[in-house]
Design an enzyme around this catalytic site. Sequence first.
Site, mmCIF file in Angstrom:
data_model
loop_
_atom_site.group_PDB
_atom_site.id
_atom_site.type_symbol
_atom_site.label_atom_id
_atom_site.label_comp_id
_atom_site.label_asym_id
_atom_site.label_seq_id
_atom_site.Cartn_x
_atom_site.Cartn_y
_atom_site.Cartn_z
ATOM 1 N N GLY A 59 1.375 -4.677 0.322
ATOM 2 C CA GLY A 59 0.380 -5.248 -0.582
ATOM 3 C C GLY A 59 0.301 -6.749 -0.384
ATOM 4 N N GLY A 60 0.388 -7.156 0.885
ATOM 5 C CA GLY A 60 0.557 -8.568 1.218
ATOM 6 C C GLY A 60 -0.703 -9.406 1.244
ATOM 7 N N ASP A 118 -1.845 -3.646 3.574
ATOM 8 C CA ASP A 118 -2.688 -3.654 2.379
ATOM 9 C C ASP A 118 -3.816 -2.651 2.603
ATOM 10 O OD1 ASP A 118 -3.898 -4.411 -0.139
ATOM 11 O OD2 ASP A 118 -2.905 -6.353 0.094
ATOM 12 N N ASP A 144 -1.873 2.413 1.940
ATOM 13 C CA ASP A 144 -1.925 2.595 0.490
ATOM 14 C C ASP A 144 -0.504 2.877 0.016
ATOM 15 O OD1 ASP A 144 -2.173 3.586 -2.137
ATOM 16 O OD2 ASP A 144 -4.177 4.363 -1.730
ATOM 17 N N MET A 145 -0.020 2.099 -0.940
ATOM 18 C CA MET A 145 1.364 2.239 -1.393
ATOM 19 C C MET A 145 1.677 3.612 -1.968
ATOM 20 S SD MET A 145 2.258 -1.443 -3.119
ATOM 21 C CE MET A 145 0.758 -1.466 -4.117
ATOM 22 N N ARG A 168 5.422 -8.958 -3.546
ATOM 23 C CA ARG A 168 5.230 -10.133 -4.394
ATOM 24 C C ARG A 168 4.121 -9.870 -5.398
ATOM 25 N NH1 ARG A 168 2.433 -14.671 -5.662
ATOM 26 N NH2 ARG A 168 3.637 -16.589 -5.997
ATOM 27 N N HIS A 204 4.106 -5.712 -11.266
ATOM 28 C CA HIS A 204 3.620 -6.083 -12.604
ATOM 29 C C HIS A 204 2.177 -5.638 -12.841
ATOM 30 C CE1 HIS A 204 2.125 -10.394 -11.296
ATOM 31 N NE2 HIS A 204 1.345 -9.442 -10.835
#
EC number: 2.1.1.-
Length: 378
Positions: free
Chosen positions: A219-220, A244, A266-267, A282, A286
């Site tokens: 997701g960089g 990403d 995709d994570m 990073r 959240h």
Amino acid sequence: MSTPEQWIQEFEALCSRASILFPSGIEDENIRIRALRIAEKAVHQLHTPMTFAEAQTWAPLELFGAGVACEMGIFDVLSKSSVPLSPVDIATELNTDPALVARIMRLLDAHYMVDQVTLGQYAANAITRDYVQPYRKGNVMTQVALMPSYFALPAWLRDNDYKVRPDANHCAWQVGANTTKTFWEMPRTTQEDDFVTFYPFEAVFSTSNVDDILFVDIGGGLGHQAMRVRSAFPRSRGRIIVQDLPQVTNKITTASLPDVEIMDHDMADPQPVKGARVYYLRGVLHNHADHISIKYLSQFAAAMSPESRLLIHEALATDLNPTKNITRFDLSMLASCGGAQRSEAEQKALLEKVGLEVSGVWSTPRDWSIMEARLKRE
């Protein structure tokens, strides 16, 4: 015995020394933060309940004023000028309404974002010049864009009987913005910290060679963090990969990320890169509720080897004396994408649920920390 007027003079004298005693470039940033919190407490003690409520109620307009000034170019004009400017001077430069500029300048002056050096004459200060930076403009306009979700949050929570399991597709953002899309489908602009100096990468990469996968930035985004690592560790030390979604990676050029590999991913899917030295997140977890974060973490854990590290770079909340920013950030995450700004204990609990254990925590600026996790030892 001192009179009230003498107390005010003494207080004013102390305040005038604050920037000298605690400069922004002070070696120990924690000292300045402690002093700031003491000053905030003093301001709070000077408030009456009425003035406190007034300040709280009208606070959003401070942000809106800064946003308008950013879009108009007021901060840019002031920062470039070597002499103070009047609202008419600024309006002439921007080809806009002098009366509107005067109203905006009053607001900026009242909130210390510019200095009024003489009547009607304004000059740039450190805050003015900071608002010229692209990342600061991006931060301000992102918060302005998020306001609909903040305004909708109380009603959204009430409508859900305060019993919710939010995610980015079902949160206050959709109500406030009157959309079915998620907030993350909007462009993102963030300032990146030089985190390489806060974590012992040299020790982790000490025996690496050209074929090793050193660093996977999951997701960089546009790869700013990956390039910081690449700059510190040349290609001969190993491979670096940015992952990403396609709508993000298609904006990256090879020229912008020399010697960095770009990968669509995709994570929610299995992690295709196995056994990397470091997997890095990073400001990712959240954005998501616990059940979604656990799903992602399980994919990362499945790809890790005993030598792998998962680095979670997040702002961590403290249960004792939390900062204002972290509590605001937490509600912002809840309103905009159903996420959460977690405490260290809460983040550890998520990791343990997928077979990972915390092996270290390193503090970075502005409440942020790098939490290192590895596979649990049998």
